[in-house]
Design an enzyme around this catalytic site. Structure first.
Site, PDB file in Angstrom:
ATOM      1  N   GLY A   1      11.284  12.391  95.366  1.00 34.73           N
ATOM      2  CA  GLY A   1       9.774  12.418  96.430  1.00 34.73           C
ATOM      3  C   GLY A   1       9.167  11.950  97.124  1.00 34.73           C
ATOM      4  O   GLY A   1       8.599  11.259  95.564  1.00 34.73           O
TER       5      GLY A   1
ATOM      6  N   ARG B   1       7.869  23.726  91.385  1.00 38.04           N
ATOM      7  CA  ARG B   1       8.905  24.717  90.227  1.00 38.04           C
ATOM      8  C   ARG B   1       8.449  24.696  89.019  1.00 38.04           C
ATOM      9  O   ARG B   1       9.224  25.950  88.664  1.00 38.04           O
ATOM     10  CB  ARG B   1       9.738  24.455  90.725  1.00 38.04           C
ATOM     11  CG  ARG B   1      11.008  22.957  90.502  1.00 38.04           C
ATOM     12  CD  ARG B   1      12.266  23.221  91.197  1.00 38.04           C
ATOM     13  NE  ARG B   1      12.629  22.982  92.591  1.00 38.04           N
ATOM     14  CZ  ARG B   1      12.917  24.163  93.110  1.00 38.04           C
ATOM     15  NH1 ARG B   1      14.206  25.203  92.461  1.00 38.04           N
ATOM     16  NH2 ARG B   1      12.645  23.994  94.761  1.00 38.04           N
TER      17      ARG B   1
ATOM     18  N   ASP C   1       3.395  16.786  91.837  1.00 39.70           N
ATOM     19  CA  ASP C   1       3.911  17.653  91.058  1.00 39.70           C
ATOM     20  C   ASP C   1       2.566  17.440  90.046  1.00 39.70           C
ATOM     21  O   ASP C   1       2.099  18.121  89.697  1.00 39.70           O
ATOM     22  CB  ASP C   1       4.869  18.043  90.743  1.00 39.70           C
ATOM     23  CG  ASP C   1       6.056  18.697  91.263  1.00 39.70           C
ATOM     24  OD1 ASP C   1       5.593  19.223  92.430  1.00 39.70           O
ATOM     25  OD2 ASP C   1       7.141  18.407  91.602  1.00 39.70           O
TER      26      ASP C   1
ATOM     27  N   ARG D   1      17.260   9.572  96.933  1.00 42.02           N
ATOM     28  CA  ARG D   1      17.950   9.831  95.226  1.00 42.02           C
ATOM     29  C   ARG D   1      19.319   9.940  95.856  1.00 42.02           C
ATOM     30  O   ARG D   1      19.581   9.160  96.733  1.00 42.02           O
ATOM     31  CB  ARG D   1      17.853  11.621  95.490  1.00 42.02           C
ATOM     32  CG  ARG D   1      16.511  12.371  94.871  1.00 42.02           C
ATOM     33  CD  ARG D   1      16.289  13.319  94.842  1.00 42.02           C
ATOM     34  NE  ARG D   1      14.933  13.740  94.190  1.00 42.02           N
ATOM     35  CZ  ARG D   1      14.053  14.580  95.402  1.00 42.02           C
ATOM     36  NH1 ARG D   1      14.838  14.234  96.767  1.00 42.02           N
ATOM     37  NH2 ARG D   1      13.127  14.430  94.580  1.00 42.02           N
TER      38      ARG D   1
ATOM     39  N   ASP E   1       3.359  16.001  86.847  1.00 38.85           N
ATOM     40  CA  ASP E   1       3.716  16.961  86.148  1.00 38.85           C
ATOM     41  C   ASP E   1       4.271  15.941  84.554  1.00 38.85           C
ATOM     42  O   ASP E   1       5.228  16.081  83.647  1.00 38.85           O
ATOM     43  CB  ASP E   1       4.959  17.726  86.129  1.00 38.85           C
ATOM     44  CG  ASP E   1       6.473  17.181  86.829  1.00 38.85           C
ATOM     45  OD1 ASP E   1       5.847  15.792  87.546  1.00 38.85           O
ATOM     46  OD2 ASP E   1       7.198  17.659  86.894  1.00 38.85           O
TER      47      ASP E   1
ATOM     48  N   VAL F   1       1.719  -6.227  95.121  1.00 37.33           N
ATOM     49  CA  VAL F   1       2.068  -7.448  95.592  1.00 37.33           C
ATOM     50  C   VAL F   1       1.230  -8.170  96.084  1.00 37.33           C
ATOM     51  O   VAL F   1       1.422  -8.933  95.496  1.00 37.33           O
ATOM     52  CB  VAL F   1       3.073  -7.084  96.995  1.00 37.33           C
ATOM     53  CG1 VAL F   1       2.727  -8.246  98.158  1.00 37.33           C
ATOM     54  CG2 VAL F   1       4.197  -6.347  97.286  1.00 37.33           C
TER      55      VAL F   1
ATOM     56  N   GLY G   1       8.839   9.477  90.361  1.00 30.97           N
ATOM     57  CA  GLY G   1       8.894  10.984  88.728  1.00 30.97           C
ATOM     58  C   GLY G   1       9.396  11.191  88.153  1.00 30.97           C
ATOM     59  O   GLY G   1       9.417   9.943  87.370  1.00 30.97           O
ATOM     60  N   ASP G   2       9.330  12.353  87.281  1.00 26.20           N
ATOM     61  CA  ASP G   2      10.792  11.750  86.114  1.00 26.20           C
ATOM     62  C   ASP G   2      12.127  11.256  86.784  1.00 26.20           C
ATOM     63  O   ASP G   2      12.167  11.057  85.803  1.00 26.20           O
ATOM     64  CB  ASP G   2      10.016  13.660  85.514  1.00 26.20           C
ATOM     65  CG  ASP G   2      11.736  14.391  85.995  1.00 26.20           C
ATOM     66  OD1 ASP G   2      11.159  14.572  87.342  1.00 26.20           O
ATOM     67  OD2 ASP G   2      11.452  15.709  85.051  1.00 26.20           O
TER      68      ASP G   2
ATOM     69  N   GLY H   1     -10.698  30.059  96.797  1.00 32.64           N
ATOM     70  CA  GLY H   1     -10.607  31.363  96.770  1.00 32.64           C
ATOM     71  C   GLY H   1      -9.623  32.362  96.738  1.00 32.64           C
ATOM     72  O   GLY H   1      -9.981  33.144  96.893  1.00 32.64           O
ATOM     73  N   ALA H   2      -8.013  31.831  95.960  1.00 34.55           N
ATOM     74  CA  ALA H   2      -7.186  32.407  96.157  1.00 34.55           C
ATOM     75  C   ALA H   2      -7.756  34.145  95.283  1.00 34.55           C
ATOM     76  O   ALA H   2      -8.010  33.734  93.758  1.00 34.55           O
ATOM     77  CB  ALA H   2      -6.089  32.370  96.012  1.00 34.55           C
TER      78      ALA H   2
ATOM     79  N   VAL I   1       5.083  20.004 104.052  1.00 40.12           N
ATOM     80  CA  VAL I   1       3.614  19.779 104.599  1.00 40.12           C
ATOM     81  C   VAL I   1       3.073  18.792 103.873  1.00 40.12           C
ATOM     82  O   VAL I   1       2.269  18.160 103.844  1.00 40.12           O
ATOM     83  CB  VAL I   1       2.876  20.728 105.414  1.00 40.12           C
ATOM     84  CG1 VAL I   1       1.604  20.483 105.382  1.00 40.12           C
ATOM     85  CG2 VAL I   1       3.920  21.201 106.546  1.00 40.12           C
TER      86      VAL I   1
ATOM     87  N   THR J   1       3.999  11.620  91.892  1.00 40.87           N
ATOM     88  CA  THR J   1       4.741  12.490  92.264  1.00 40.87           C
ATOM     89  C   THR J   1       2.808  13.912  93.281  1.00 40.87           C
ATOM     90  O   THR J   1       2.494  13.330  92.250  1.00 40.87           O
ATOM     91  CB  THR J   1       5.598  13.271  90.915  1.00 40.87           C
ATOM     92  OG1 THR J   1       5.817  14.434  91.295  1.00 40.87           O
ATOM     93  CG2 THR J   1       4.947  12.712  90.077  1.00 40.87           C
TER      94      THR J   1
END
Length: 344
Positions: A17, A178, A134, A78, A136, A30, A108-109, A192-193, A264, A132
């Site tokens: 991703g 996820r 995420d 991928r 993570d 470079v 990423g992983d 402020g959710a 997005v 990534t």
């Protein structure tokens, strides 16, 4: 293991991703390599491009002014066929044919697992750069793209709050992440959710529709009719935000609307933090391959450059901050206030 004197040509890919700031890291590799007289070859579309021999020689003029661009100028993808033994051998053969001395992968992983697979067939230095959204990967405080993704999610949540407040609506906003709740908790706190549903919390104590309804009703009793915004990490509710909105609306006397931010979050101009992080890690990766280091990820820990074995980046768990979880949950706990109010 290669020494400083034997690194004449580096191959680089961006894989998996895409993440804002990948171009900053590519640029840094470079430019840093050029300082040492090292050539850089970029293989387009990740490991798939390595198999297809789809490459381009990267010079200063190709990368000097790409800091502000999202995505990746050498594309990403991928590759299922690379995962096979035949694919690994073919990739190694292609690297040798181009007289590549070191290999750098930004991703990423999954991309780092691919690097481990390549190491079974090719013996040059291999270094990973964490790219990534995420955030993570174990071994670095932040990954390239994470800060921009949080900014994007926060901006969307601010706009959703405007319409939610105007209409006294409940909104369930689904963000990426996820398997890790970094985007979820950071965007929830920044905007402020009132509620967040994260992988880390769902694993320990899954929320139910009844618990969510109870919380929403308590907020309404304490504050009066008002907006209510919930941040939901993808894949943490059967049917996602759409199904959860339907379930809540069946139980509440309030309109509930889902909003899926989706890809997005992968786009947009990289923030200053991601541009700086990408630059630091790109230069650090070049230094690591010059030292002959292999099967490591270039990272930043406590604002200091670090290196972590590639296998540790996905086998060890990067923990979400308990402090942030406790803060966010305590700031929006109207049930205790509701009880106090009812006893007065």
């Amino acid at each position: 293991m290669s020494s400083v004197n034997t690194i004449n040509r580096i191959a680089i890919i961006t894989s998996g991703g895409d993440a804002p700031g990948m171009n900053a890291a590519l640029r840094a590799v470079v430019l840093a390599a050029e300082n040492y007289g090292i050539e850089v070859m970029g293989f387009r579309h990740g490991y798939e491009g390595l198999l297809n021999n789809d490459f381009v020689k990267l010079d200063r003029e190709d990368v000097e002014h790409i800091l502000q661009y999202s995505g990746t100028i050498i594309k990403s993808a991928r590759s299922e066929r690379f995962k096979s033994e035949e694919g690994g051998r073919e990739a190694a053969t292609n690297l040798d044919a181009h007289q590549i001395d070191a290999f750098i992968v930004i991703g990423g992983d999954g991309s780092f697992r691919g690097a481990e697979h390549l190491a079974n067939f090719w013996k040059g230095p291999i270094v990973g750069i964490p790219g990534t959204i995420d955030n993570d990967l174990f071994g670095t405080d932040n990954t390239i793209g994470y800060d921009t993704a949080v900014e994007t999610a926060m901006d969307a949540l601010d706009k959703i709050r405007d319409t939610a407040e105007a209409m006294d609506r409940v909104f369930i906003v689904e963000v990426m992440g996820r398997n890790a709740g970094y985007i979820g908790i950071s965007s929830a706190m920044a905007s402020g959710a009132e509620r967040m549903i994260l992988p880390e919390l769902q694993k320990d104590k899954p929320l139910t529709v009844a618990a969510l309804v109870k919380h929403i009703e308590s907020v309404q009793r304490v504050r009066g009719n008002s907006s209510y915004v919930m941040v939901l990490c993808e894949n943490q509710w059967p049917g996602g935000a759409v199904r959860l909105a339907e379930q809540l609306e069946d139980r509440l006397n309030l309109p509930c609307r889902p909003c899926l931010l989706g890809h997005v979050q992968r786009g947009g101009r990289p923030t200053a933090m991601d541009r700086i992080l990408g630059t630091r890690l790109g230069v650090h990766a070049v230094e690591l391959v010059r030292q002959g280091k292999t099967a490591v990820m270039a990272g930043v820990t406590a604002n200091e450059l670090s290196e972590t074995p590639l296998t540790d980046t996905w086998t060890k768990r990067k923990k979400l901050s308990e402090e942030l979880i406790n803060i966010q949950q305590s700031l929006f706990n109207p049930i205790k206030k509701d009880r106090n109010k009812s006893t007065q």
